[in-house]
Design an enzyme around this catalytic site. Structure first.
Site, PDB file in Angstrom:
ATOM      1  N   TYR A 157      35.390  22.216  55.214  1.00  0.00           N
ATOM      2  CA  TYR A 157      36.617  21.630  54.662  1.00  0.00           C
ATOM      3  C   TYR A 157      37.102  20.421  55.454  1.00  0.00           C
ATOM      4  O   TYR A 157      37.993  19.708  55.015  1.00  0.00           O
ATOM      5  CB  TYR A 157      37.716  22.678  54.561  1.00  0.00           C
ATOM      6  CG  TYR A 157      37.578  23.625  53.383  1.00  0.00           C
ATOM      7  CD1 TYR A 157      36.404  23.731  52.649  1.00  0.00           C
ATOM      8  CD2 TYR A 157      38.633  24.419  52.999  1.00  0.00           C
ATOM      9  CE1 TYR A 157      36.283  24.597  51.582  1.00  0.00           C
ATOM     10  CE2 TYR A 157      38.532  25.295  51.922  1.00  0.00           C
ATOM     11  CZ  TYR A 157      37.353  25.382  51.213  1.00  0.00           C
ATOM     12  OH  TYR A 157      37.247  26.240  50.150  1.00  0.00           O
ATOM     13  N   SER A 175      39.535  26.117  57.889  1.00  0.00           N
ATOM     14  CA  SER A 175      39.423  24.759  57.342  1.00  0.00           C
ATOM     15  C   SER A 175      38.704  23.740  58.234  1.00  0.00           C
ATOM     16  O   SER A 175      38.587  22.585  57.855  1.00  0.00           O
ATOM     17  CB  SER A 175      40.789  24.192  56.925  1.00  0.00           C
ATOM     18  OG  SER A 175      41.253  24.813  55.745  1.00  0.00           O
ATOM     19  N   THR A 176      38.222  24.153  59.409  1.00  0.00           N
ATOM     20  CA  THR A 176      37.616  23.164  60.317  1.00  0.00           C
ATOM     21  C   THR A 176      36.120  22.975  60.113  1.00  0.00           C
ATOM     22  O   THR A 176      35.528  22.102  60.728  1.00  0.00           O
ATOM     23  CB  THR A 176      37.869  23.529  61.800  1.00  0.00           C
ATOM     24  OG1 THR A 176      37.240  24.784  62.074  1.00  0.00           O
ATOM     25  CG2 THR A 176      39.346  23.593  62.103  1.00  0.00           C
ATOM     26  N   GLY A 177      35.518  23.781  59.257  1.00  0.00           N
ATOM     27  CA  GLY A 177      34.083  23.630  58.989  1.00  0.00           C
ATOM     28  C   GLY A 177      33.855  22.649  57.854  1.00  0.00           C
ATOM     29  O   GLY A 177      34.226  21.485  57.942  1.00  0.00           O
ATOM     30  N   ASP A 205      31.560  36.230  67.447  1.00  0.00           N
ATOM     31  CA  ASP A 205      31.289  36.426  66.028  1.00  0.00           C
ATOM     32  C   ASP A 205      32.392  37.298  65.432  1.00  0.00           C
ATOM     33  O   ASP A 205      32.535  38.465  65.799  1.00  0.00           O
ATOM     34  CB  ASP A 205      29.922  37.118  65.900  1.00  0.00           C
ATOM     35  CG  ASP A 205      29.500  37.419  64.486  1.00  0.00           C
ATOM     36  OD1 ASP A 205      30.320  37.274  63.553  1.00  0.00           O
ATOM     37  OD2 ASP A 205      28.342  37.818  64.298  1.00  0.00           O
ATOM     38  N   ILE A 206      33.163  36.739  64.516  1.00  0.00           N
ATOM     39  CA  ILE A 206      34.302  37.463  63.942  1.00  0.00           C
ATOM     40  C   ILE A 206      33.874  38.730  63.206  1.00  0.00           C
ATOM     41  O   ILE A 206      34.640  39.682  63.126  1.00  0.00           O
ATOM     42  CB  ILE A 206      35.154  36.537  63.051  1.00  0.00           C
ATOM     43  CG1 ILE A 206      36.541  37.142  62.838  1.00  0.00           C
ATOM     44  CG2 ILE A 206      34.431  36.222  61.738  1.00  0.00           C
ATOM     45  CD1 ILE A 206      37.570  36.162  62.336  1.00  0.00           C
ATOM     46  N   GLY A 217      29.401  29.500  55.776  1.00  0.00           N
ATOM     47  CA  GLY A 217      30.162  29.613  57.015  1.00  0.00           C
ATOM     48  C   GLY A 217      30.718  31.002  57.251  1.00  0.00           C
ATOM     49  O   GLY A 217      30.050  32.020  57.030  1.00  0.00           O
ATOM     50  N   VAL A 218      31.968  31.057  57.687  1.00  0.00           N
ATOM     51  CA  VAL A 218      32.638  32.322  57.981  1.00  0.00           C
ATOM     52  C   VAL A 218      32.678  33.198  56.730  1.00  0.00           C
ATOM     53  O   VAL A 218      32.437  34.409  56.801  1.00  0.00           O
ATOM     54  CB  VAL A 218      34.076  32.071  58.506  1.00  0.00           C
ATOM     55  CG1 VAL A 218      34.861  33.362  58.616  1.00  0.00           C
ATOM     56  CG2 VAL A 218      34.040  31.364  59.836  1.00  0.00           C
ATOM     57  N   ASP A 219      32.982  32.590  55.590  1.00  0.00           N
ATOM     58  CA  ASP A 219      33.081  33.329  54.332  1.00  0.00           C
ATOM     59  C   ASP A 219      31.771  34.066  54.035  1.00  0.00           C
ATOM     60  O   ASP A 219      31.766  35.262  53.754  1.00  0.00           O
ATOM     61  CB  ASP A 219      33.433  32.345  53.214  1.00  0.00           C
ATOM     62  CG  ASP A 219      33.948  32.996  51.947  1.00  0.00           C
ATOM     63  OD1 ASP A 219      34.252  34.203  51.955  1.00  0.00           O
ATOM     64  OD2 ASP A 219      34.064  32.276  50.937  1.00  0.00           O
TER      65      ASP A 219
END
Length: 173
Positions: A127, A123-125, A12-13, A34-36
């Site tokens: 996007y 960009s892999t989620g 987890d970032i 997502g990450v954002d």
């Protein structure tokens, strides 16, 4: 698993104890999924306030670019918000835009005298950027940027899912 200053971890970032974590942001800088969403949620309102100040000053962040803010409540004191491209089949210069996002993160980290930085899989989620292609671009762009960036000692690719973790582990071993 290591290559120069590069490593991969599965995790987890928002829990990374580094100088800066990278947020896979949108151009509006106002959070998302997502990450954002995870970074804004874990980092608290200080990150959003800093993003709003950037929006007020420059109107957001274009695709391929990056901006830096406080890390708020995160273990990392800084967040570098990178805007990756939405995948359109590769016909809209997505590869170059993704590489630019990674290079701009390394540039900002060096300009702020940061030693350690952690990247998500930009960009892999939602996007839709193909994961294998994105991993190759990320690793190549970071290696290129590190060649001229001074002071950065460690770059960590943080993979939340098994598929990306396996991709990065294979490419960095």
């Amino acid at each position: 698993m290591n290559g120069e200053h590069l490593q991969v971890v599965h995790g987890d970032i928002t829990r990374m104890e580094v100088d800066a974590v990278v947020n896979a942001a949108n151009s509006g800088l106002l959070g998302g999924g997502g990450v954002d969403g995870a970074i804004h949620g874990a980092g608290g309102p200080a990150i959003m306030a800093a993003c709003k100040a950037i929006r007020d000053k420059q109107g957001g962040c274009p695709t391929g670019e990056a901006v830096i803010t406080t890390g708020g409540l995160l273990p990392a004191p800084y967040v570098i918000h990178a805007v990756g491209p939405v995948w359109h089949g590769g016909a809209r210069d997505e590869d170059a835009q993704l590489a630019s996002a990674y290079r701009n993160c390394i540039r900002l980290a060096a300009e702020h005298h940061l030693r350690t930085i952690a990247f998500p899989n930009i960009s892999t989620g939602i996007y839709g950027f193909p994961r294998e292609r994105a991993a190759d671009i990320a690793i190549r762009a970071v290696r290129e940027a590190l060649a001229t960036a001074r002071g950065i000692e460690q770059v960590t690719f943080v993979c939340f899912d098994d598929e990306n973790y396996k991709l990065y582990r294979e490419r960095l071993s």
